[in-house]
Structure formats: C-alpha cells, structure tokens
Design a protein around this motif. Structure first.
Motif, PDB file in Angstrom:
ATOM      1  N   GLU A  16      10.200   7.228 -12.367  1.00  0.00           N
ATOM      2  CA  GLU A  16       9.796   5.823 -12.490  1.00  0.00           C
ATOM      3  C   GLU A  16      10.894   4.858 -12.096  1.00  0.00           C
ATOM      4  N   GLU A  17      12.132   5.222 -12.399  1.00  0.00           N
ATOM      5  CA  GLU A  17      13.251   4.323 -12.115  1.00  0.00           C
ATOM      6  C   GLU A  17      13.724   4.398 -10.665  1.00  0.00           C
ATOM      7  N   PHE A  18      13.133   5.275  -9.857  1.00  0.00           N
ATOM      8  CA  PHE A  18      13.537   5.421  -8.466  1.00  0.00           C
ATOM      9  C   PHE A  18      13.292   4.131  -7.696  1.00  0.00           C
ATOM     10  N   LYS A  19      14.323   3.677  -7.018  1.00  0.00           N
ATOM     11  CA  LYS A  19      14.225   2.498  -6.151  1.00  0.00           C
ATOM     12  C   LYS A  19      14.816   2.869  -4.799  1.00  0.00           C
ATOM     13  N   GLY A  20      13.982   3.248  -3.876  1.00  0.00           N
ATOM     14  CA  GLY A  20      14.449   3.567  -2.544  1.00  0.00           C
ATOM     15  C   GLY A  20      14.535   2.308  -1.704  1.00  0.00           C
ATOM     16  N   GLY A  21      14.957   2.468  -0.468  1.00  0.00           N
ATOM     17  CA  GLY A  21      14.951   1.356   0.476  1.00  0.00           C
ATOM     18  C   GLY A  21      13.532   1.156   0.956  1.00  0.00           C
ATOM     19  N   ASN A  22      13.245   1.617   2.175  1.00  0.00           N
ATOM     20  CA  ASN A  22      11.901   1.604   2.721  1.00  0.00           C
ATOM     21  C   ASN A  22      11.253   2.935   2.355  1.00  0.00           C
ATOM     22  N   VAL A  23      10.240   2.912   1.505  1.00  0.00           N
ATOM     23  CA  VAL A  23       9.561   4.129   1.067  1.00  0.00           C
ATOM     24  C   VAL A  23       8.162   4.127   1.687  1.00  0.00           C
ATOM     25  N   VAL A  24       7.961   5.020   2.654  1.00  0.00           N
ATOM     26  CA  VAL A  24       6.729   5.040   3.441  1.00  0.00           C
ATOM     27  C   VAL A  24       5.905   6.266   3.074  1.00  0.00           C
ATOM     28  N   GLY A  25       4.643   6.056   2.783  1.00  0.00           N
ATOM     29  CA  GLY A  25       3.720   7.153   2.537  1.00  0.00           C
ATOM     30  C   GLY A  25       2.949   7.482   3.799  1.00  0.00           C
ATOM     31  N   LEU A  26       2.781   8.757   4.070  1.00  0.00           N
ATOM     32  CA  LEU A  26       1.989   9.233   5.200  1.00  0.00           C
ATOM     33  C   LEU A  26       0.941  10.169   4.615  1.00  0.00           C
ATOM     34  N   GLY A  27      -0.316   9.737   4.634  1.00  0.00           N
ATOM     35  CA  GLY A  27      -1.356  10.534   4.001  1.00  0.00           C
ATOM     36  C   GLY A  27      -2.716  10.283   4.614  1.00  0.00           C
ATOM     37  N   MET A  28      -3.724  10.906   4.031  1.00  0.00           N
ATOM     38  CA  MET A  28      -5.061  10.891   4.622  1.00  0.00           C
ATOM     39  C   MET A  28      -6.008   9.860   4.023  1.00  0.00           C
ATOM     40  N   ASN A  29      -5.745   9.389   2.808  1.00  0.00           N
ATOM     41  CA  ASN A  29      -6.718   8.548   2.125  1.00  0.00           C
ATOM     42  C   ASN A  29      -6.156   7.142   1.920  1.00  0.00           C
ATOM     43  N   GLU A  30      -6.679   6.183   2.655  1.00  0.00           N
ATOM     44  CA  GLU A  30      -6.142   4.823   2.603  1.00  0.00           C
ATOM     45  C   GLU A  30      -6.240   4.206   1.217  1.00  0.00           C
ATOM     46  N   TYR A  31      -7.349   4.398   0.534  1.00  0.00           N
ATOM     47  CA  TYR A  31      -7.482   3.811  -0.803  1.00  0.00           C
ATOM     48  C   TYR A  31      -6.420   4.382  -1.738  1.00  0.00           C
ATOM     49  N   GLU A  32      -6.255   5.696  -1.751  1.00  0.00           N
ATOM     50  CA  GLU A  32      -5.256   6.314  -2.629  1.00  0.00           C
ATOM     51  C   GLU A  32      -3.851   5.830  -2.279  1.00  0.00           C
ATOM     52  N   LEU A  33      -3.519   5.770  -1.000  1.00  0.00           N
ATOM     53  CA  LEU A  33      -2.202   5.282  -0.591  1.00  0.00           C
ATOM     54  C   LEU A  33      -1.992   3.844  -1.055  1.00  0.00           C
ATOM     55  N   SER A  34      -3.020   3.035  -0.994  1.00  0.00           N
ATOM     56  CA  SER A  34      -2.896   1.625  -1.397  1.00  0.00           C
ATOM     57  C   SER A  34      -2.635   1.480  -2.891  1.00  0.00           C
ATOM     58  N   GLN A  35      -2.950   2.502  -3.671  1.00  0.00           N
ATOM     59  CA  GLN A  35      -2.743   2.466  -5.122  1.00  0.00           C
ATOM     60  C   GLN A  35      -1.367   2.984  -5.542  1.00  0.00           C
ATOM     61  N   ASN A  36      -0.601   3.498  -4.590  1.00  0.00           N
ATOM     62  CA  ASN A  36       0.713   4.075  -4.903  1.00  0.00           C
ATOM     63  C   ASN A  36       1.741   2.953  -5.014  1.00  0.00           C
ATOM     64  N   LYS A  37       2.196   2.696  -6.224  1.00  0.00           N
ATOM     65  CA  LYS A  37       3.110   1.587  -6.519  1.00  0.00           C
ATOM     66  C   LYS A  37       4.538   1.830  -6.027  1.00  0.00           C
ATOM     67  N   GLN A  38       4.869   3.076  -5.687  1.00  0.00           N
ATOM     68  CA  GLN A  38       6.234   3.369  -5.261  1.00  0.00           C
ATOM     69  C   GLN A  38       6.438   3.217  -3.753  1.00  0.00           C
ATOM     70  N   LEU A  39       5.362   3.003  -3.027  1.00  0.00           N
ATOM     71  CA  LEU A  39       5.476   2.885  -1.577  1.00  0.00           C
ATOM     72  C   LEU A  39       5.723   1.445  -1.157  1.00  0.00           C
ATOM     73  N   SER A  41       5.220   0.816   2.143  1.00  0.00           N
ATOM     74  CA  SER A  41       4.153   0.753   3.141  1.00  0.00           C
ATOM     75  C   SER A  41       3.570   2.154   3.280  1.00  0.00           C
ATOM     76  N   TYR A  42       2.490   2.230   4.034  1.00  0.00           N
ATOM     77  CA  TYR A  42       1.881   3.539   4.250  1.00  0.00           C
ATOM     78  C   TYR A  42       1.192   3.586   5.605  1.00  0.00           C
ATOM     79  N   VAL A  43       0.986   4.837   6.070  1.00  0.00           N
ATOM     80  CA  VAL A  43       0.277   5.105   7.315  1.00  0.00           C
ATOM     81  C   VAL A  43      -0.783   6.152   7.008  1.00  0.00           C
ATOM     82  N   VAL A  44      -2.004   5.892   7.440  1.00  0.00           N
ATOM     83  CA  VAL A  44      -3.097   6.843   7.244  1.00  0.00           C
ATOM     84  C   VAL A  44      -3.164   7.762   8.458  1.00  0.00           C
TER      85      VAL A  44
END
Length: 135
Positions: A16-39, A41-44
C-alpha cells in the motif's frame, strides 16, 4: 522507479505504501485497469495475441508480473520484450501461485510442480536473452 505491471488488472499487489514514478499497467480488461489505484496509466492489450509491448526501449526500471506468467502463451517473446523495455540495471519480478485456472494455463505448467515452475520461469529468462544471471 518507473514500473511496468504486465498482465495487470484491478490490483497490482504492490505494498500500500509503494510510491513508484510512472507505474503503467498493461492488461486485457479496461474496466479493471481503470479501477487500479496504484497505476499512473494503463494500456489495454492482449499479449497472447500480440506479445510486442507498446513502449520504447529502456522505458522502465522494473517490470512485474503477478500470478499470471502461467497464462502467457508466448513466454519467450514476452520475456524478450521485458528485456527490451528494461533500463540498464533494471529488474524483472515474477511472482507465482500454486493455484491457477487450468483452462487458461499453458500445458507444461499443468504438467509440472511448484519447484519445476521456478525452473521453467528461469528458462524463460535464460532463453530470452538479455538478462544477467541471478546473484
């Protein structure tokens, strides 16, 4: 650090305390990626259809794949891409589970045990090239 989380979803499993720089998610489900608070940005993208990452060379300090390596049907291509997008001195962190969806996992994963899974993933690093031996 800039981080790429491949096979990402609604949670990245980072502390929970992780604070990265640019944290990018690469996954298949746009809705699920949009719910990820640690990202940041993301790419579907479905890496099983096209294993080429849509990022420039040496874009990330770390690449993670959490409990999904067993679902990648082109693992050597994926690991070559991981090597390509990592900056010099970067790290790839793969976590595995002793559970899976048998209908999604590739066959050799289902025919091997937990210890053999470690060797299997190690062989992906080895045969993909571009990675230093573990220390």
């Amino acid at each position: 650090d800039d981080v790429l989380d491949i096979c990402s979803s609604w949670v990245s499993h980072y502390p929970e305390e992780f604070k990265g720089g640019n944290v990018v998610g690469l996954g298949m489900n746009e809705y699920e990626l949009s719910q990820n608070k640690q990202l940041s940005s993301y790419v579907v993208k479905d890496l099983n259809r096209d294993p080429i990452f849509p990022f420039q060379d040496e874009s990330f300090d770390k690449v993670t794949c959490v409990v999904s390596v067993d679902y990648l049907n082109q693992p050597l291509e994926i690991f070559r891409e991981i090597s390509r997008v990592l900056r010099p001195g970067g790290e790839c962190i793969i976590s595995m589970s002793n559970r899976c969806f048998p209908t999604k996992a590739f066959r050799i994963w289902l025919q091997t045990n937990d210890l053999e899974h470690i060797f299997l993933v190690g062989s992906f690093f080895h045969y993909a090239g571009g990675f230093d031996p573990p220390s």
